[in-house]
Design a protein around this motif. Structure first.
Motif, mmCIF file in Angstrom:
data_model
loop_
_atom_site.group_PDB
_atom_site.id
_atom_site.type_symbol
_atom_site.label_atom_id
_atom_site.label_comp_id
_atom_site.label_asym_id
_atom_site.label_seq_id
_atom_site.Cartn_x
_atom_site.Cartn_y
_atom_site.Cartn_z
ATOM 1 N N LEU A 41 10.144 3.118 -3.374
ATOM 2 C CA LEU A 41 10.782 3.745 -4.534
ATOM 3 C C LEU A 41 11.059 2.675 -5.587
ATOM 4 O O LEU A 41 10.834 2.891 -6.783
ATOM 5 C CB LEU A 41 12.072 4.464 -4.128
ATOM 6 C CG LEU A 41 12.785 5.218 -5.251
ATOM 7 C CD1 LEU A 41 11.924 6.341 -5.805
ATOM 8 C CD2 LEU A 41 14.121 5.762 -4.750
ATOM 9 N N GLY A 42 11.529 1.507 -5.153
ATOM 10 C CA GLY A 42 11.742 0.381 -6.073
ATOM 11 C C GLY A 42 10.455 -0.073 -6.728
ATOM 12 O O GLY A 42 10.424 -0.385 -7.924
ATOM 13 N N VAL B 200 16.941 1.679 -5.567
ATOM 14 C CA VAL B 200 17.188 1.972 -4.150
ATOM 15 C C VAL B 200 18.693 2.120 -3.900
ATOM 16 O O VAL B 200 19.138 3.109 -3.316
ATOM 17 C CB VAL B 200 16.557 0.899 -3.230
ATOM 18 C CG1 VAL B 200 16.891 1.165 -1.770
ATOM 19 C CG2 VAL B 200 15.040 0.859 -3.435
ATOM 20 N N LYS B 201 19.491 1.188 -4.396
ATOM 21 C CA LYS B 201 20.945 1.281 -4.231
ATOM 22 C C LYS B 201 21.502 2.445 -5.053
ATOM 23 O O LYS B 201 22.394 3.169 -4.589
ATOM 24 C CB LYS B 201 21.610 -0.033 -4.637
ATOM 25 C CG LYS B 201 23.096 -0.027 -4.343
ATOM 26 C CD LYS B 201 23.727 -1.381 -4.514
ATOM 27 C CE LYS B 201 25.183 -1.291 -4.086
ATOM 28 N NZ LYS B 201 25.862 -2.550 -4.143
ATOM 29 N N GLN B 202 20.994 2.640 -6.258
ATOM 30 C CA GLN B 202 21.454 3.753 -7.099
ATOM 31 C C GLN B 202 21.179 5.084 -6.412
ATOM 32 O O GLN B 202 22.009 6.003 -6.452
ATOM 33 C CB GLN B 202 20.771 3.703 -8.471
ATOM 34 C CG GLN B 202 21.184 2.517 -9.301
ATOM 35 C CD GLN B 202 20.228 2.232 -10.458
ATOM 36 O OE1 GLN B 202 19.112 2.745 -10.522
ATOM 37 N NE2 GLN B 202 20.675 1.401 -11.386
ATOM 38 N N PHE B 203 20.027 5.186 -5.782
ATOM 39 C CA PHE B 203 19.643 6.399 -5.050
ATOM 40 C C PHE B 203 20.597 6.618 -3.872
ATOM 41 O O PHE B 203 21.112 7.714 -3.676
ATOM 42 C CB PHE B 203 18.197 6.241 -4.573
ATOM 43 C CG PHE B 203 17.494 7.521 -4.202
ATOM 44 C CD1 PHE B 203 16.788 8.238 -5.149
ATOM 45 C CD2 PHE B 203 17.499 7.981 -2.892
ATOM 46 C CE1 PHE B 203 16.104 9.407 -4.810
ATOM 47 C CE2 PHE B 203 16.826 9.136 -2.540
ATOM 48 C CZ PHE B 203 16.125 9.847 -3.500
ATOM 49 N N TRP B 204 20.859 5.544 -3.111
ATOM 50 C CA TRP B 204 21.787 5.638 -1.974
ATOM 51 C C TRP B 204 23.187 6.048 -2.429
ATOM 52 O O TRP B 204 23.904 6.737 -1.718
ATOM 53 C CB TRP B 204 21.887 4.307 -1.231
ATOM 54 C CG TRP B 204 20.918 4.118 -0.113
ATOM 55 C CD1 TRP B 204 19.961 3.148 -0.029
ATOM 56 C CD2 TRP B 204 20.808 4.870 1.101
ATOM 57 N NE1 TRP B 204 19.273 3.272 1.154
ATOM 58 C CE2 TRP B 204 19.769 4.318 1.862
ATOM 59 C CE3 TRP B 204 21.490 5.973 1.605
ATOM 60 C CZ2 TRP B 204 19.390 4.813 3.106
ATOM 61 C CZ3 TRP B 204 21.119 6.475 2.845
ATOM 62 C CH2 TRP B 204 20.083 5.896 3.575
ATOM 63 N N ASN B 205 23.588 5.593 -3.613
ATOM 64 C CA ASN B 205 24.950 5.845 -4.103
ATOM 65 C C ASN B 205 25.125 7.233 -4.721
ATOM 66 O O ASN B 205 26.176 7.515 -5.290
ATOM 67 C CB ASN B 205 25.371 4.762 -5.095
ATOM 68 C CG ASN B 205 25.646 3.450 -4.401
ATOM 69 O OD1 ASN B 205 25.985 3.418 -3.225
ATOM 70 N ND2 ASN B 205 25.490 2.356 -5.116
ATOM 71 N N ILE C 204 7.807 11.259 -9.942
ATOM 72 C CA ILE C 204 8.202 9.836 -9.941
ATOM 73 C C ILE C 204 8.993 9.452 -8.687
ATOM 74 O O ILE C 204 8.964 8.308 -8.250
ATOM 75 C CB ILE C 204 8.984 9.455 -11.218
ATOM 76 C CG1 ILE C 204 9.104 7.933 -11.324
ATOM 77 C CG2 ILE C 204 10.338 10.148 -11.258
ATOM 78 C CD1 ILE C 204 9.601 7.432 -12.662
ATOM 79 N N PHE C 205 9.665 10.418 -8.088
ATOM 80 C CA PHE C 205 10.428 10.112 -6.875
ATOM 81 C C PHE C 205 9.574 10.259 -5.609
ATOM 82 O O PHE C 205 10.079 10.129 -4.502
ATOM 83 C CB PHE C 205 11.675 11.014 -6.796
ATOM 84 C CG PHE C 205 12.674 10.685 -7.868
ATOM 85 C CD1 PHE C 205 13.606 9.673 -7.684
ATOM 86 C CD2 PHE C 205 12.659 11.364 -9.079
ATOM 87 C CE1 PHE C 205 14.520 9.351 -8.686
ATOM 88 C CE2 PHE C 205 13.570 11.050 -10.089
ATOM 89 C CZ PHE C 205 14.498 10.040 -9.891
ATOM 90 N N GLY C 206 8.290 10.539 -5.796
ATOM 91 C CA GLY C 206 7.377 10.679 -4.663
ATOM 92 C C GLY C 206 7.350 12.088 -4.098
ATOM 93 O O GLY C 206 6.775 12.319 -3.037
ATOM 94 N N GLU C 207 7.958 13.029 -4.833
ATOM 95 C CA GLU C 207 8.040 14.394 -4.331
ATOM 96 C C GLU C 207 6.739 15.162 -4.521
ATOM 97 O O GLU C 207 6.025 14.953 -5.487
ATOM 98 C CB GLU C 207 9.196 15.156 -4.991
ATOM 99 C CG GLU C 207 8.971 15.611 -6.417
ATOM 100 C CD GLU C 207 9.398 14.613 -7.492
ATOM 101 O OE1 GLU C 207 9.584 15.033 -8.642
ATOM 102 O OE2 GLU C 207 9.513 13.402 -7.183
ATOM 103 N N ASN C 208 6.485 16.049 -3.565
ATOM 104 C CA ASN C 208 5.351 16.973 -3.670
ATOM 105 C C ASN C 208 5.685 18.143 -4.570
ATOM 106 O O ASN C 208 4.828 18.654 -5.274
ATOM 107 C CB ASN C 208 4.953 17.518 -2.291
ATOM 108 C CG ASN C 208 4.629 16.426 -1.312
ATOM 109 O OD1 ASN C 208 5.364 16.216 -0.356
ATOM 110 N ND2 ASN C 208 3.549 15.709 -1.548
ATOM 111 N N VAL D 204 0.869 -1.171 0.000
ATOM 112 C CA VAL D 204 0.000 0.000 0.000
ATOM 113 C C VAL D 204 0.910 1.228 0.000
ATOM 114 O O VAL D 204 1.801 1.348 0.843
ATOM 115 C CB VAL D 204 -0.926 0.012 1.239
ATOM 116 C CG1 VAL D 204 -1.808 1.249 1.232
ATOM 117 C CG2 VAL D 204 -1.762 -1.258 1.282
ATOM 118 N N THR D 205 0.688 2.130 -0.955
ATOM 119 C CA THR D 205 1.603 3.251 -1.110
ATOM 120 C C THR D 205 0.909 4.501 -1.647
ATOM 121 O O THR D 205 -0.126 4.413 -2.296
ATOM 122 C CB THR D 205 2.786 2.865 -2.036
ATOM 123 O OG1 THR D 205 3.685 3.955 -2.112
ATOM 124 C CG2 THR D 205 2.307 2.487 -3.428
ATOM 125 N N GLY D 206 1.534 5.623 -1.382
ATOM 126 C CA GLY D 206 1.104 6.901 -1.946
ATOM 127 C C GLY D 206 2.189 7.500 -2.827
ATOM 128 O O GLY D 206 2.140 8.675 -3.164
#
Length: 185
Positions: A123-124, A133-138, A83-87, A22-24
Motif C-alpha cells: 500500500l505504501g 500504512v500507519k494512517q490506514f491503521w489509525n 488505488i487501495f487495491g480493491e476489486n 512484485v505486486t498486483g
C-alpha cells in the motif's frame, strides 16, 4: 451499497528504494463486467497468495467515501479508482455496520463478509509514501474482504442487497481494531 468501479490489476515490478517489489496492487477500472470466482477475480493478478486471494479473501471491497479522508493527507496524489487495491469500489461501505458473516447478493454473485484488510508495504509502494500504512491503521477505513458463496459477474451500478445479517458477530471494524491492538499499533 452500490458498485461505482470494478478494478483489476496486472503483475508489476517496482524498484522501491533499491528493492524489487512484485505486486498486483496497481488496479485500474474496467468497464465490462468482472467475474467473481471462488478465490479471486478472473483476470486480476494476485502476486502474494499467502496474504491475498483465497477462499476468505477472494474479493476486496473499499468505500469511495473513505477516499476523501486520505486525499486530505495526500493532496498531490492522483486518486484513481482502485488505488487501495480493491476489486470493488463501493459508494458507501461502512465497516462499523458490516458484521462478519453478513451476506449480500450483487449482480450474479453472492458474497459473505469475512475479515478486514490489514495494510502492508505494498500500500505504501502504491501511494509512494509509507506514511499511508500507519494512517490506514489509525482509521477503521480498512475495507472488507468477501468470500464468494456463489460465483458470477458483477458490474458498475450493481447494488449490494443484504440477504443475511449476523449482528451477533463482530463488525469488520471491531475485528480490525482487535488486529491493530494485538499487533501493538
Amino acid at each position: 451499497m452500490k458498485i461505482v468501479s470494478t478494478n483489476i490489476g496486472e503483475r508489476k515490478i517496482i524498484n522501491w528504494k533499491g528493492t524489487e517489489i512484485v505486486t498486483g496492487i496497481f488496479k485500474y477500472t474496467v468497464n465490462e463486467p468482472i467475474f467473481l470466482d471462488t478465490e479471486d477475480v478472473k483476470g486480476d493478478t494476485i502476486c502474494n497468495r499467502e496474504n491475498h486471494g483465497g477462499i476468505l479473501q477472494a474479493i476486496y471491497g473499499y468505500s469511495l467515501k473513505h477516499y476523501g479522508y486520505f486525499k486530505k493527507m495526500h493532496p498531490n496524489l492522483d486518486f484513481e479508482m482502485g488505488i487501495f487495491g480493491e476489486n470493488l469500489t463501493l459508494d458507501d461501505l461502512d465497516e462499523t455496520k458490516i458484521h462478519q458473516g453478513d451476506t449480500f447478493k450483487v449482480g450474479e454473485a453472492v458474497l459473505e463478509a469475512t475479515i478486514p484488510r490489514n495494510p502492508c508495504l505494498k500500500l505504501g509502494v502504491r501511494f509512494n509514501d509509507m506514511k499511508i500504512v500507519k494512517q490506514f491503521w489509525n482509521s477503521t477505513f480498512c475495507g472488507v474482504y468477501f468470500k464468494v458463496i456463489k460465483t458470477g459477474f458483477v458490474k458498475i451500478d450493481d447494488v449490494f442487497e443484504q440477504i443475511k445479517s449476523c449482528p451477533e458477530n463482530p463488525t469488520i471494524a471491531d475485528l480490525y481494531v482487535a488486529d491493530r491492538t494485538e499487533k501493538g499499533l
